[in-house]
Motif scaffolding. Structure first.
Motif, PDB file in Angstrom:
ATOM      1  N   THR A   1      33.217 -78.851  21.373  1.00  0.00           N
ATOM      2  CA  THR A   1      31.367 -79.450  20.443  1.00  0.00           C
ATOM      3  C   THR A   1      30.708 -80.058  21.647  1.00  0.00           C
ATOM      4  OG1 THR A   1      32.472 -80.363  19.269  1.00  0.00           O
ATOM      5  CG2 THR A   1      30.735 -81.254  18.807  1.00  0.00           C
ATOM      6  N   LYS A   2      30.915 -80.559  22.863  1.00  0.00           N
ATOM      7  CA  LYS A   2      29.882 -81.534  23.798  1.00  0.00           C
ATOM      8  C   LYS A   2      29.246 -80.435  24.927  1.00  0.00           C
ATOM      9  CE  LYS A   2      33.468 -82.472  27.533  1.00  0.00           C
ATOM     10  NZ  LYS A   2      34.220 -83.853  28.104  1.00  0.00           N
ATOM     11  N   SER A   3      30.140 -79.152  24.862  1.00  0.00           N
ATOM     12  CA  SER A   3      29.053 -78.394  25.596  1.00  0.00           C
ATOM     13  C   SER A   3      27.895 -77.295  25.082  1.00  0.00           C
ATOM     14  CB  SER A   3      30.050 -77.039  25.652  1.00  0.00           C
ATOM     15  OG  SER A   3      31.491 -76.944  26.306  1.00  0.00           O
ATOM     16  N   TYR A   4      27.329 -77.913  23.544  1.00  0.00           N
ATOM     17  CA  TYR A   4      26.288 -77.324  22.940  1.00  0.00           C
ATOM     18  C   TYR A   4      25.405 -78.519  23.238  1.00  0.00           C
ATOM     19  CZ  TYR A   4      29.390 -74.313  20.251  1.00  0.00           C
ATOM     20  OH  TYR A   4      30.181 -73.356  19.793  1.00  0.00           O
ATOM     21  N   LYS A   5      23.861 -77.848  23.641  1.00  0.00           N
ATOM     22  CA  LYS A   5      23.192 -78.942  24.230  1.00  0.00           C
ATOM     23  C   LYS A   5      22.149 -78.446  23.245  1.00  0.00           C
ATOM     24  CE  LYS A   5      25.296 -80.379  27.456  1.00  0.00           C
ATOM     25  NZ  LYS A   5      25.403 -81.426  27.470  1.00  0.00           N
ATOM     26  N   SER A   6      22.349 -77.655  22.163  1.00  0.00           N
ATOM     27  CA  SER A   6      20.540 -77.090  21.435  1.00  0.00           C
ATOM     28  C   SER A   6      21.433 -76.161  20.660  1.00  0.00           C
ATOM     29  CB  SER A   6      19.386 -77.176  21.734  1.00  0.00           C
ATOM     30  OG  SER A   6      19.269 -76.172  22.396  1.00  0.00           O
ATOM     31  N   TRP A   7      20.593 -76.357  18.816  1.00  0.00           N
ATOM     32  CA  TRP A   7      20.958 -75.228  18.044  1.00  0.00           C
ATOM     33  C   TRP A   7      19.669 -75.197  17.216  1.00  0.00           C
ATOM     34  CZ3 TRP A   7      25.937 -72.691  17.196  1.00  0.00           C
ATOM     35  CH2 TRP A   7      25.524 -72.271  16.340  1.00  0.00           C
ATOM     36  N   SER A   8      19.195 -73.832  17.338  1.00  0.00           N
ATOM     37  CA  SER A   8      18.518 -73.751  16.135  1.00  0.00           C
ATOM     38  C   SER A   8      18.545 -72.350  15.476  1.00  0.00           C
ATOM     39  CB  SER A   8      17.143 -73.999  16.610  1.00  0.00           C
ATOM     40  OG  SER A   8      15.945 -73.037  17.229  1.00  0.00           O
ATOM     41  N   ASP A   9      17.781 -72.026  14.553  1.00  0.00           N
ATOM     42  CA  ASP A   9      17.733 -70.641  13.593  1.00  0.00           C
ATOM     43  C   ASP A   9      17.465 -69.928  14.797  1.00  0.00           C
ATOM     44  OD1 ASP A   9      18.443 -69.715  11.152  1.00  0.00           O
ATOM     45  OD2 ASP A   9      16.395 -68.995  11.283  1.00  0.00           O
ATOM     46  N   LYS A  10      16.845 -70.092  16.006  1.00  0.00           N
ATOM     47  CA  LYS A  10      16.519 -68.368  16.575  1.00  0.00           C
ATOM     48  C   LYS A  10      16.939 -68.990  18.039  1.00  0.00           C
ATOM     49  CE  LYS A  10      12.934 -67.261  13.944  1.00  0.00           C
ATOM     50  NZ  LYS A  10      11.316 -66.770  13.929  1.00  0.00           N
ATOM     51  N   THR A  11      17.550 -70.494  18.417  1.00  0.00           N
ATOM     52  CA  THR A  11      17.865 -70.213  20.033  1.00  0.00           C
ATOM     53  C   THR A  11      19.531 -71.486  19.627  1.00  0.00           C
ATOM     54  OG1 THR A  11      15.277 -70.194  20.754  1.00  0.00           O
ATOM     55  CG2 THR A  11      16.914 -70.949  21.805  1.00  0.00           C
ATOM     56  N   ILE A  12      19.685 -70.699  20.644  1.00  0.00           N
ATOM     57  CA  ILE A  12      21.743 -71.853  21.025  1.00  0.00           C
ATOM     58  C   ILE A  12      21.479 -72.538  22.026  1.00  0.00           C
ATOM     59  CG2 ILE A  12      23.850 -71.598  20.808  1.00  0.00           C
ATOM     60  CD1 ILE A  12      23.564 -70.046  18.715  1.00  0.00           C
ATOM     61  N   GLU A  13      21.857 -73.470  23.081  1.00  0.00           N
ATOM     62  CA  GLU A  13      21.980 -73.390  24.307  1.00  0.00           C
ATOM     63  C   GLU A  13      23.113 -74.222  24.278  1.00  0.00           C
ATOM     64  OE1 GLU A  13      18.628 -75.928  25.273  1.00  0.00           O
ATOM     65  OE2 GLU A  13      17.695 -74.487  25.740  1.00  0.00           O
TER      66      GLU A  13
ATOM     67  N   THR B   1      18.684 -64.371  15.431  1.00  0.00           N
ATOM     68  CA  THR B   1      17.615 -65.227  13.750  1.00  0.00           C
ATOM     69  C   THR B   1      19.016 -65.333  13.250  1.00  0.00           C
ATOM     70  OG1 THR B   1      17.956 -62.528  13.591  1.00  0.00           O
ATOM     71  CG2 THR B   1      15.577 -63.579  14.792  1.00  0.00           C
ATOM     72  N   HIS B   2      18.515 -66.148  12.651  1.00  0.00           N
ATOM     73  CA  HIS B   2      20.168 -66.578  11.312  1.00  0.00           C
ATOM     74  C   HIS B   2      21.466 -66.797  11.862  1.00  0.00           C
ATOM     75  CE1 HIS B   2      17.223 -63.721   9.065  1.00  0.00           C
ATOM     76  NE2 HIS B   2      17.660 -62.852   9.613  1.00  0.00           N
ATOM     77  N   PHE B   3      20.754 -67.881  13.072  1.00  0.00           N
ATOM     78  CA  PHE B   3      21.786 -69.014  13.480  1.00  0.00           C
ATOM     79  C   PHE B   3      21.917 -70.391  12.249  1.00  0.00           C
ATOM     80  CE2 PHE B   3      20.352 -67.111  18.161  1.00  0.00           C
ATOM     81  CZ  PHE B   3      21.472 -66.192  17.770  1.00  0.00           C
ATOM     82  N   GLY B   4      21.022 -70.672  11.494  1.00  0.00           N
ATOM     83  CA  GLY B   4      20.730 -71.864  10.768  1.00  0.00           C
ATOM     84  C   GLY B   4      20.006 -73.222  11.749  1.00  0.00           C
ATOM     85  N   LYS B   5      20.063 -73.214  11.097  1.00  0.00           N
ATOM     86  CA  LYS B   5      18.301 -74.684  11.598  1.00  0.00           C
ATOM     87  C   LYS B   5      19.551 -75.737  11.770  1.00  0.00           C
ATOM     88  CE  LYS B   5      14.928 -74.040   7.869  1.00  0.00           C
ATOM     89  NZ  LYS B   5      14.458 -75.597   7.318  1.00  0.00           N
ATOM     90  N   THR B   6      21.163 -75.907  12.195  1.00  0.00           N
ATOM     91  CA  THR B   6      21.696 -76.810  12.478  1.00  0.00           C
ATOM     92  C   THR B   6      23.108 -75.750  12.239  1.00  0.00           C
ATOM     93  OG1 THR B   6      22.796 -77.837  10.458  1.00  0.00           O
ATOM     94  CG2 THR B   6      20.871 -79.103  11.753  1.00  0.00           C
ATOM     95  N   ARG B   7      23.772 -76.480  13.245  1.00  0.00           N
ATOM     96  CA  ARG B   7      25.428 -75.886  13.815  1.00  0.00           C
ATOM     97  C   ARG B   7      26.194 -75.505  12.775  1.00  0.00           C
ATOM     98  NH1 ARG B   7      30.656 -77.853  17.101  1.00  0.00           N
ATOM     99  NH2 ARG B   7      31.669 -75.987  17.219  1.00  0.00           N
ATOM    100  N   ASN B   8      26.286 -76.970  11.626  1.00  0.00           N
ATOM    101  CA  ASN B   8      27.227 -76.890  10.857  1.00  0.00           C
ATOM    102  C   ASN B   8      27.919 -76.203  11.077  1.00  0.00           C
ATOM    103  OD1 ASN B   8      27.672 -78.216   7.946  1.00  0.00           O
ATOM    104  ND2 ASN B   8      26.017 -76.298   7.093  1.00  0.00           N
ATOM    105  N   GLY B   9      29.261 -76.747  11.650  1.00  0.00           N
ATOM    106  CA  GLY B   9      30.591 -75.927  11.782  1.00  0.00           C
ATOM    107  C   GLY B   9      30.100 -74.301  12.173  1.00  0.00           C
TER     108      GLY B   9
END
Length: 542
Positions: free
Chosen positions: A76-88, A56-64
């Motif tokens: 940077t290119k290693s990040y496939k998705s970012w949401s408030d509850k899940t990061i890939e 939880t509380h990862f933020g809706k976007t990566r934004n730094g």
């Protein structure tokens, strides 16, 4: 009353202030919530695999914001998705095993353990490669030093030959053993008679002196086996190795003035620096190469058709790390009964040409020293004190007859060590003299002898009666807080370089060969030189 409150001109501005303040407090509370990881999937993976981080509380976007995997930051290119509850995110190539964390503008999350699968030993169900030795089981699952264990498996070979069983030893420095390495391990010893039997699928060995809980491995001419964990028990006490010192030793033999027939020959048995828990990482360069490089710790050289006008040289250089030994033994927990069926006990309690433990004068002195004591550790201590109290050191002993020198009350380090050993054997304690050199004044050394005795379930205990008697060589290091007599019973400094343990039983190569004895060398062995077809020659061991 209610009318008064609502009729008050300050009520509505105050109400608006409360509502707005509450709104900002709620938003600030949510904004400043730290990110939290609840799970990572998979928890064990290879670099380059996709890691899914839930929480939880990862933020809706990566934004730094960023993820750290075992301290490594994905690009940077290693990040496939970012949401408030899940990061890939893809696992970096340099990531080892360690914590996964998420850091945002709100702060840093908790850590969740990630393991790099490349660093996890693979439990094999068979040999690593065809023909490689494979350990299937060890019975019993734990034991003390000197306990007989049975190793079952495959591809051990029908005869031991040059194969060996290796045990973990007391860890020092940054030594690391891998599945294909025996670095930092010790092997079972021929001179301790650790090998009981050996065949293709079953080995019986005694747990060697210096072994500690850790891996067991087997090395054959085909390769190194898998590792199997083994628990080494110790109830009587423990050994501690400290104070590493690097030492380089150069020594050799020069032969000249040979007179004999054209088919003459000369065998030389030259000791190699011993590898042991207190002497590690030994590297040796020999010129020329020996005919045999390891016969009970000796190198065999052979020269043929020697000529009187020529000189024959052997030069050996060894580098090693020497450690001090400190033993912590509880006498009340020392086993008082030995395994008398074991060859180690039989060998190191018997009388030898150089160890006159069956001489009546040695037997009488031993009985006088130990009295009614039955504990082998305390008996050895009483013998040690007896030798020191009844002997006076002299640099040049009156011959090598230790019994006569005991009667005279004088002797060198050889006499002290042999008398201690013989007296221990006379009362049933396995013991042996050690020989080598004592390093002092930085680059000076002297041939030196000391001893050790064996405690069942513990191993060898070092003793230096001469240094315990207060004798010093040059500016040999001293510690004002150490009493020599107390320290050198059970402990040893790092200035001793060992070449031989006990008297090495060399056998003649030629039944008709002539033997040449040596005295006061840095080794003790039954044969040093064996010649055939030579009427005379000169040899200098330096």
């Amino acid at each position: 009353m209610i009318k008064k409150i609502f009729g008050n001109k300050a009520f509505f501005p105050l109400l608006i202030l409360i509502v707005v303040g509450g709104f900002f407090i709620v938003n600030a509370f949510n904004y400043y919530k730290f990110p939290e990881i609840t799970n990572i999937e998979p928890a064990v993976a290879y670099p380059g695999d996709l890691l899914i981080i839930s929480g939880t509380h990862f933020g809706k976007t990566r934004n730094g914001a960023e993820v750290r995997i075992a301290g490594e930051r994905p690009v940077t290119k290693s990040y496939k998705s970012w949401s408030d509850k899940t990061i890939e995110v893809l696992i970096p190539d340099d990531a080892t095993s360690g914590m996964v964390t998420v850091t945002t503008r709100r702060g840093k999350s908790n850590g969740v353990l990630f393991s790099n699968r490349e660093h996890i030993p693979v439990i094999l169900k068979g040999p690593q490669k065809p023909g490689y030795p494979y350990i299937e089981s060890v019975e019993p699952s734990s034991g003390a030093i000197g306990s007989l264990i049975t190793i079952k498996g495959l591809n051990f070979s029908h005869d031991r030959g040059s194969s060996s069983v290796y045990f973990s030893t007391y860890a020092l420095g940054d030594s690391v053993t891998t599945d294909n390495s025996i670095n930092g391990m010790i092997k079972c010893s021929e001179i301790d008679y650790d090998y009981e039997s050996w065949d293709e699928q079953l080995i019986k060995v005694y747990i060697p002196d210096g072994a500690s809980s850790g891996n067991i491995k087997i090395k054959t001419d085909r390769g190194v086996s898998n590792a199997l964990y083994y628990e080494v028990e110790s109830s009587a006490g423990k050994k501690i190795f400290n104070s590493k010192m690097g030492v380089q030793v150069e020594y050799g033999v020069e032969v000249s003035n040979a007179v004999g027939n054209s088919k003459n020959g000369l065998n030389l048995w030259v000791p190699a620096v011993r590898v042991s828990p207190e002497q590690r990482n030994v590297e040796t360069v020999a010129e020329p190469q020996p005919l045999w490089d390891d016969y009970l710790g000796l190198m065999r050289y052979h020269f043929s058709n020697l000529k009187s006008e020529e000189k024959y040289n052997i030069l050996i250089k060894s580098w090693m790390e020497c450690f001090s030994i400190e033993t912590k033994i509880n006498p009340q927990k020392v086993l008082t009964v030995y395994n008398e069926d074991r060859d180690l006990f039989k060998k190191y309690t018997m009388a030898e040409d150089l160890i006159p433990s069956d001489d009546e004068r040695i037997i009488d002195a031993s009985k006088k020293a130990v009295g009614r004591e039955r504990n082998p550790f305390l008996k050895a201590e009483k013998i040690y004190n007896y030798v020191i109290d009844n002997m006076r050191y002299t640099a040049k002993s009156n011959g090598t007859d230790s019994v006569k020198n005991l009667g005279r009350g004088t002797g060198d380090s050889y006499t002290y060590a042999v008398i201690f050993t013989a007296m221990c054997r006379a009362v049933g304690i396995p013991s042996r003299p050690n020989s080598g050199i004592l390093v002092y004044n930085n680059k000076q050394c002297t041939n030196h002898y000391w001893a050790e005795f064996y405690i069942e379930g513990f191993g060898w205990v070092p003793v230096d009666p001469v240094l315990g008697d207060g004798v010093r060589f040059g500016n040999f290091p001293t510690d004002s807080e150490i009493i020599p007599k107390d320290f050198y019973f059970g402990s040893m400094d790092n200035h001793h370089v060992t070449f031989t343990h006990g008297v090495v039983p060399v056998k003649k190569v030629d039944p008709q060969g002539k033997l040449s004895g040596k005295k006061s060398l840095y080794s003790m062995q039954s044969i040093y030189e064996e010649s055939s077809g030579l009427s005379s020659y000169s040899s200098y061991w330096r």
